[in-house]
Design an enzyme around this catalytic site. Structure first.
Site, PDB file in Angstrom:
ATOM      1  N   GLU A 161      -9.474  -2.480   5.414  1.00 37.12           N
ATOM      2  CA  GLU A 161     -10.087  -2.272   6.720  1.00 37.12           C
ATOM      3  C   GLU A 161     -11.288  -3.204   6.892  1.00 37.12           C
ATOM      4  O   GLU A 161     -11.798  -3.745   5.908  1.00 37.12           O
ATOM      5  CB  GLU A 161     -10.533  -0.807   6.836  1.00 37.12           C
ATOM      6  CG  GLU A 161      -9.403   0.211   6.685  1.00 37.12           C
ATOM      7  CD  GLU A 161      -8.497   0.291   7.918  1.00 37.12           C
ATOM      8  OE1 GLU A 161      -8.269  -0.737   8.585  1.00 37.12           O
ATOM      9  OE2 GLU A 161      -7.985   1.390   8.202  1.00 37.12           O
ATOM     10  N   ASN A 181      -7.157  -4.024  14.362  1.00 38.75           N
ATOM     11  CA  ASN A 181      -8.546  -4.246  13.941  1.00 38.75           C
ATOM     12  C   ASN A 181      -8.673  -5.377  12.916  1.00 38.75           C
ATOM     13  O   ASN A 181      -9.727  -5.557  12.315  1.00 38.75           O
ATOM     14  CB  ASN A 181      -9.146  -2.948  13.362  1.00 38.75           C
ATOM     15  CG  ASN A 181      -8.432  -2.489  12.091  1.00 38.75           C
ATOM     16  OD1 ASN A 181      -7.489  -3.133  11.636  1.00 38.75           O
ATOM     17  ND2 ASN A 181      -8.877  -1.390  11.518  1.00 38.75           N
ATOM     18  N   HIS A 190      -6.997  -5.660  10.046  1.00 38.69           N
ATOM     19  CA  HIS A 190      -6.752  -5.336   8.635  1.00 38.69           C
ATOM     20  C   HIS A 190      -5.446  -5.960   8.136  1.00 38.69           C
ATOM     21  O   HIS A 190      -4.525  -6.232   8.912  1.00 38.69           O
ATOM     22  CB  HIS A 190      -6.802  -3.818   8.371  1.00 38.69           C
ATOM     23  CG  HIS A 190      -5.643  -3.021   8.853  1.00 38.69           C
ATOM     24  ND1 HIS A 190      -5.697  -1.655   9.029  1.00 38.69           N
ATOM     25  CD2 HIS A 190      -4.375  -3.371   9.194  1.00 38.69           C
ATOM     26  CE1 HIS A 190      -4.534  -1.219   9.436  1.00 38.69           C
ATOM     27  NE2 HIS A 190      -3.709  -2.235   9.555  1.00 38.69           N
ATOM     28  N   ASP A 192       0.824  -1.208   0.000  1.00 40.34           N
ATOM     29  CA  ASP A 192       0.000   0.000   0.000  1.00 40.34           C
ATOM     30  C   ASP A 192       0.860   1.261   0.000  1.00 40.34           C
ATOM     31  O   ASP A 192       2.071   1.205   0.228  1.00 40.34           O
ATOM     32  CB  ASP A 192      -0.965   0.016   1.204  1.00 40.34           C
ATOM     33  CG  ASP A 192      -0.317  -0.476   2.502  1.00 40.34           C
ATOM     34  OD1 ASP A 192       0.922  -0.371   2.627  1.00 40.34           O
ATOM     35  OD2 ASP A 192      -1.038  -0.967   3.377  1.00 40.34           O
TER      36      ASP A 192
HETATM   37  P1  PGA Z   1       2.354  -2.352  12.670  1.00 44.04           P
HETATM   38  O1  PGA Z   1       1.170  -2.307  11.599  1.00 44.04           O
HETATM   39  O2  PGA Z   1       3.355  -3.322  12.142  1.00 44.04           O
HETATM   40  O3  PGA Z   1       2.842  -0.954  12.716  1.00 44.04           O
HETATM   41  O4  PGA Z   1       1.743  -2.810  13.952  1.00 44.04           O
HETATM   42  C1  PGA Z   1       0.686  -3.473  11.038  1.00 44.04           C
HETATM   43  C2  PGA Z   1      -0.518  -3.163  10.185  1.00 44.04           C
HETATM   44  O5  PGA Z   1      -1.251  -2.220  10.497  1.00 44.04           O
HETATM   45  O6  PGA Z   1      -0.757  -3.894   9.205  1.00 44.04           O
END
Ligand code: PGA
Length: 268
Positions: free
Chosen positions: A144, A137, A139, A67
């Site tokens: 999302e 969450n 994702h 992304d």
């Molecule tokens: P993080 O994010 O590695 O900063 O915890 C992971 C994500 O949101 O996919």
């Protein structure tokens, strides 16, 4: 899913680096899917170390990131292009013209850019190994909760929880993008192998939802239950809500015995 639980986050990173190194050393033109966020930083550090030790060359590797934010320039320090250059690309021998993010510059139509990104992945022969983190969450990428499980690369509006989770990375008056272009869930499921890393207590709930289900758009990562070759690397904290922890530890011992007898076999 193959669930492997490690003592700590550093061991997760070291094991993830072994998976990446195995792909890159095995395939003549490896295609790797990359992720940003806090979790993969230690993986990238391990890969840089291997490269500097002369054990790993990225010269034939092509990469596709999950992304990229919309509304900030690639040169902006908050862009995922900057993150990748800073954490990996600037320190290894990858040809940057073979590194791709779903970037959408000002004036470009994000819908068209999404389709073009899908085409680029196909032209490269598809992703061999997709690195993933997971959001608190559930994702994956910026898919999302309630994202279509059949989604493809497209523009996505970030949830309040994601914005809050990521706000730690922005200073008080800095612009924080609320939109991103992300590979879709179906795009991720097309990868031959998926390697998901999760560390820390704040991931325990989403990790449990991903592994034990139900399969639901409410937890996008649960779509990985449909993927034939997903490996989940966890530290103790991220694994702490799994009811079947003992089973995964036992199953992994059996897998190691099979690997020792027959060697690793990954169908890249
Ligand atoms: P993080 O994010 O590695 O900063 O915890 C992971 C994500 O949101 O996919």
């Amino acid at each position: 899913m193959q669930v492997i639980i490690f003592d700590n986050a550093q061991h997760v990173a070291e094991n993830a680096a072994e998976w990446v190194a195995e792909l890159i050393n095995k395939k003549s033109k490896p295609v790797i899917g990359l992720a940003t966020g806090s979790t993969p930083i230690s993986l990238y550090q391990e890969l840089v170390n291997k490269h500097k030790a002369g054990q790993l060359s990225f010269s034939n590797t092509t990469s596709f990131n999950l992304d990229e934010y919309l509304g900030i320039d690639e040169k902006n320090e908050q862009s995922y292009r900057h993150f990748m250059n800073h954490n990996l690309f600037d320190h290894v021998d990858i040809d940057k013209s073979n590194t791709f993010l779903p970037t959408c510059n000002q004036g470009e139509n994000p819908r068209k850019q999404g389709l073009a990104y899908e085409d680029k992945i196909s032209q490269a022969g598809g992703v061999d190994l997709q690195i993933l983190g997971i959001g608190a969450n559930g994702h994956i990428g910026f898919n999302e909760p309630t994202s279509s499980l059949a989604s493809r690369t497209r523009i996505k509006t970030l949830t309040q929880q994601t914005l809050e989770d990521n706000s730690r990375l922005f200073s008080e008056n800095e612009f924080q993008p609320t939109l991103a272009v992300t590979m879709g869930i179906a795009t991720i499921l097309d990868a031959r192998y998926v390697l998901l890393m999760a560390t820390g207590k704040n991931k325990a709930k989403s990790v449990n939802n991903m592994i034990t289900g139900p399969l639901s758009a409410a937890c996008p990562a649960s779509a990985l239950q449909l993927h034939e070759n997903t490996i989940v690397l966890l530290d103790q904290e991220a694994a702490s809500e799994l009811a079947d922890k003992e089973y995964y530890i036992w199953a992994n011992k059996q897998n190691q015995k099979i690997h020792q007898e027959f060697g690793l076999y990954h169908n890249y």
